[in-house]
Design a protein around this motif. Structure first.
Motif, PDB file in Angstrom:
ATOM      1  N   SER A   1      40.365 -23.105  69.483  1.00 49.33           N
ATOM      2  CA  SER A   1      39.247 -23.866  70.040  1.00 49.33           C
ATOM      3  C   SER A   1      37.951 -23.093  69.839  1.00 49.33           C
ATOM      4  O   SER A   1      37.949 -21.892  69.543  1.00 49.33           O
ATOM      5  CB  SER A   1      39.469 -24.142  71.532  1.00 49.33           C
ATOM      6  OG  SER A   1      39.483 -22.938  72.267  1.00 49.33           O
ATOM      7  N   TRP A   2      36.846 -23.815  69.996  1.00 54.85           N
ATOM      8  CA  TRP A   2      35.538 -23.193  69.844  1.00 54.85           C
ATOM      9  C   TRP A   2      34.569 -23.753  70.870  1.00 54.85           C
ATOM     10  O   TRP A   2      34.783 -24.816  71.442  1.00 54.85           O
ATOM     11  CB  TRP A   2      34.979 -23.395  68.429  1.00 54.85           C
ATOM     12  CG  TRP A   2      34.794 -24.828  68.016  1.00 54.85           C
ATOM     13  CD1 TRP A   2      35.712 -25.639  67.428  1.00 54.85           C
ATOM     14  CD2 TRP A   2      33.598 -25.624  68.165  1.00 54.85           C
ATOM     15  NE1 TRP A   2      35.183 -26.884  67.193  1.00 54.85           N
ATOM     16  CE2 TRP A   2      33.890 -26.909  67.636  1.00 54.85           C
ATOM     17  CE3 TRP A   2      32.339 -25.376  68.691  1.00 54.85           C
ATOM     18  CZ2 TRP A   2      32.957 -27.941  67.614  1.00 54.85           C
ATOM     19  CZ3 TRP A   2      31.402 -26.401  68.667  1.00 54.85           C
ATOM     20  CH2 TRP A   2      31.710 -27.657  68.137  1.00 54.85           C
ATOM     21  N   ARG A   3      33.508 -23.016  71.096  1.00 51.24           N
ATOM     22  CA  ARG A   3      32.485 -23.443  72.041  1.00 51.24           C
ATOM     23  C   ARG A   3      31.134 -22.930  71.537  1.00 51.24           C
ATOM     24  O   ARG A   3      31.025 -21.780  71.092  1.00 51.24           O
ATOM     25  CB  ARG A   3      32.780 -22.873  73.432  1.00 51.24           C
ATOM     26  CG  ARG A   3      31.830 -23.337  74.536  1.00 51.24           C
ATOM     27  CD  ARG A   3      32.273 -22.844  75.912  1.00 51.24           C
ATOM     28  NE  ARG A   3      32.158 -21.396  76.031  1.00 51.24           N
ATOM     29  CZ  ARG A   3      33.174 -20.543  76.022  1.00 51.24           C
ATOM     30  NH1 ARG A   3      34.426 -21.006  75.868  1.00 51.24           N
ATOM     31  NH2 ARG A   3      32.992 -19.242  76.139  1.00 51.24           N
ATOM     32  N   VAL A   4      30.129 -23.776  71.584  1.00 49.90           N
ATOM     33  CA  VAL A   4      28.768 -23.388  71.222  1.00 49.90           C
ATOM     34  C   VAL A   4      27.886 -23.557  72.449  1.00 49.90           C
ATOM     35  O   VAL A   4      27.861 -24.627  73.056  1.00 49.90           O
ATOM     36  CB  VAL A   4      28.227 -24.241  70.052  1.00 49.90           C
ATOM     37  CG1 VAL A   4      26.746 -23.961  69.838  1.00 49.90           C
ATOM     38  CG2 VAL A   4      29.005 -23.943  68.768  1.00 49.90           C
ATOM     39  N   GLU A   5      27.195 -22.497  72.816  1.00 49.50           N
ATOM     40  CA  GLU A   5      26.323 -22.529  73.987  1.00 49.50           C
ATOM     41  C   GLU A   5      24.959 -21.948  73.639  1.00 49.50           C
ATOM     42  O   GLU A   5      24.845 -21.080  72.764  1.00 49.50           O
ATOM     43  CB  GLU A   5      26.946 -21.734  75.136  1.00 49.50           C
ATOM     44  CG  GLU A   5      28.243 -22.317  75.651  1.00 49.50           C
ATOM     45  CD  GLU A   5      28.879 -21.487  76.739  1.00 49.50           C
ATOM     46  OE1 GLU A   5      29.363 -22.078  77.721  1.00 49.50           O
ATOM     47  OE2 GLU A   5      28.886 -20.245  76.614  1.00 49.50           O
ATOM     48  N   ARG A   6      23.944 -22.439  74.336  1.00 47.01           N
ATOM     49  CA  ARG A   6      22.583 -21.962  74.125  1.00 47.01           C
ATOM     50  C   ARG A   6      22.361 -20.698  74.944  1.00 47.01           C
ATOM     51  O   ARG A   6      22.615 -20.676  76.155  1.00 47.01           O
ATOM     52  CB  ARG A   6      21.597 -23.047  74.564  1.00 47.01           C
ATOM     53  CG  ARG A   6      20.171 -22.827  74.109  1.00 47.01           C
ATOM     54  CD  ARG A   6      20.000 -23.240  72.671  1.00 47.01           C
ATOM     55  NE  ARG A   6      18.603 -23.222  72.273  1.00 47.01           N
ATOM     56  CZ  ARG A   6      18.201 -23.325  71.031  1.00 47.01           C
ATOM     57  NH1 ARG A   6      19.079 -23.468  70.057  1.00 47.01           N
ATOM     58  NH2 ARG A   6      16.919 -23.303  70.728  1.00 47.01           N
ATOM     59  N   SER A   7      21.944 -19.614  74.280  1.00 51.86           N
ATOM     60  CA  SER A   7      21.709 -18.351  74.973  1.00 51.86           C
ATOM     61  C   SER A   7      20.516 -17.647  74.339  1.00 51.86           C
ATOM     62  O   SER A   7      20.493 -17.423  73.128  1.00 51.86           O
ATOM     63  CB  SER A   7      22.958 -17.470  74.885  1.00 51.86           C
ATOM     64  OG  SER A   7      22.728 -16.210  75.474  1.00 51.86           O
ATOM     65  N   ARG A   8      19.524 -17.342  75.184  1.00 57.74           N
ATOM     66  CA  ARG A   8      18.321 -16.635  74.717  1.00 57.74           C
ATOM     67  C   ARG A   8      17.663 -17.345  73.539  1.00 57.74           C
ATOM     68  O   ARG A   8      17.211 -16.726  72.570  1.00 57.74           O
ATOM     69  CB  ARG A   8      18.654 -15.192  74.340  1.00 57.74           C
ATOM     70  CG  ARG A   8      19.177 -14.358  75.514  1.00 57.74           C
ATOM     71  CD  ARG A   8      19.488 -12.940  75.109  1.00 57.74           C
ATOM     72  NE  ARG A   8      20.003 -12.178  76.246  1.00 57.74           N
ATOM     73  CZ  ARG A   8      20.376 -10.911  76.171  1.00 57.74           C
ATOM     74  NH1 ARG A   8      20.293 -10.271  75.007  1.00 57.74           N
ATOM     75  NH2 ARG A   8      20.846 -10.290  77.239  1.00 57.74           N
TER      76      ARG A   8
END
Length: 331
Positions: A289-296
């Protein structure tokens, strides 16, 4: 057909063995419908299948009306080619007819009361309570399932997570029986060969809607297909692909073994709330599985293989993951 032959055939028909150069409307029509309750899903699904796909291609198609977003298969939100939406929704409404008859409410009065302006979900329910003379939310919800609604143009910045309002599709709908036949054939062309249970699982149609179409179609060991349907060799190489949550390829079959190994089913599907994870494939089968998150101010990718990956496969997953992040970062 072996599981591996079914896998490669599915990937071939799904444009996941090789990205294709194809207009976005044609691609969406070929895939029947792309689930869209998770806003980025149809964008990632098309990125994984189309060469040079950019987000604006789908957003512009939704804005122009050549692609629509609305409830259809399995009473869930999908993006569909506008030319195919009437068939999908006509067959869907027919599949819900038994429940609607039990409501004993005037659906046509509700249709007549819906104005030709966009309405929010809250506004639709307020209207439904008033017109149907009930305060029961489920009664109103099931009554609306008898009407073809689409969403308006996506709002806000990508990935357009803010729900857009609803409008009622006013054009006449085609015959429900002919519509079901069209949808079943389209499903088999893109997700087949498949069993009767697979078709019912994907469409949620009644058996009586499915059975007439299967008569006369090629069938082998319970697997139905369209005449001259594409087949792929089990020996074909399958590149790493990233699939979004609710990708249709994950949801298309009752027996998911052709894409999700049995030992990973519980890792992919949350049975409590019927959600699926974003996944990636290795050698054609879901492997993590994968996850993309907004950071900085930037998108960050996290990978979770379900088992240790060979070094070469890991490099391929990371390289495709970098391309996915670049797609998220693109305007």
């Amino acid at each position: 057909m072996t599981v591996r032959e079914l896998n490669r055939t599915l990937l071939l028909r799904q444009m996941l063995l090789e990205r294709k150069r194809m207009p976005v409307v044609r691609a969406v029509a070929r895939l029947v419908a792309l689930q869209a309750q998770y806003a980025p899903s149809p964008y990632v699904a098309l990125w994984s299948r189309l060469e040079g796909f950019r987000k604006e291609r789908l957003t512009k198609a939704l804005a122009s009306g050549s692609i629509v977003k609305g409830g259809s298969l399995r009473t869930t939100l999908h993006v569909m080619a506008a030319a195919e939406f009437p068939y999908l929704v006509s067959a869907y409404i027919e599949s819900q007819r038994g429940r609607q008859k039990g409501l004993r409410v005037d659906v046509e009065a509700l249709r007549a009361a819906v104005p030709d302006v966009p309405l929010s979900n809250a506004e639709l329910f307020e209207l439904g309570y008033r017109v149907l003379g009930t305060d029961d939310r489920w009664t109103v919800a099931f009554a609306y399932r008898a009407l073809p609604f689409v969403r308006t143009t996506p709002t806000g910045p990508w990935p357009h997570t803010k729900p857009s309002p609803f409008t009622l599709w006013r054009a006449p709908l085609p015959d429900a029986e002919e519509s079901a036949a069209r949808v079943v054939r389209a499903y088999l062309a893109t997700y087949g060969p498949a069993t009767r249970n697979d078709i019912q699982h994907f469409t949620n149609f009644r058996v009586r809607q499915i059975a007439p179409t299967l008569e006369g179609l090629p069938e082998e060991d319970g697997l139905f297909d369209v005449p001259r349907g594409q087949r792929a060799s089990a020996r074909l190489r399958a590149p790493v692909r990233f699939l979004p949550a609710y990708d249709s390829i994950i949801l298309a079959h009752k027996d998911r073994s052709r894409i999700v190994p049995e030992e990973y089913v519980d890792a992919v599907f949350n049975r409590k709330n019927t959600t699926t994870k974003n996944t990636f494939t290795v050698d054609g089968f879901v492997a993590g599985s994968w996850r993309v998150e907004r950071s900085r101010g930037r998108w960050q990718l996290s990978l979770e293989p379900f088992a240790p990956l060979p070094a070469r496969a890991r490099r391929e997953v990371e390289a495709e993951g970098e391309r996915l992040v670049a797609f998220y970062e693109s305007t």
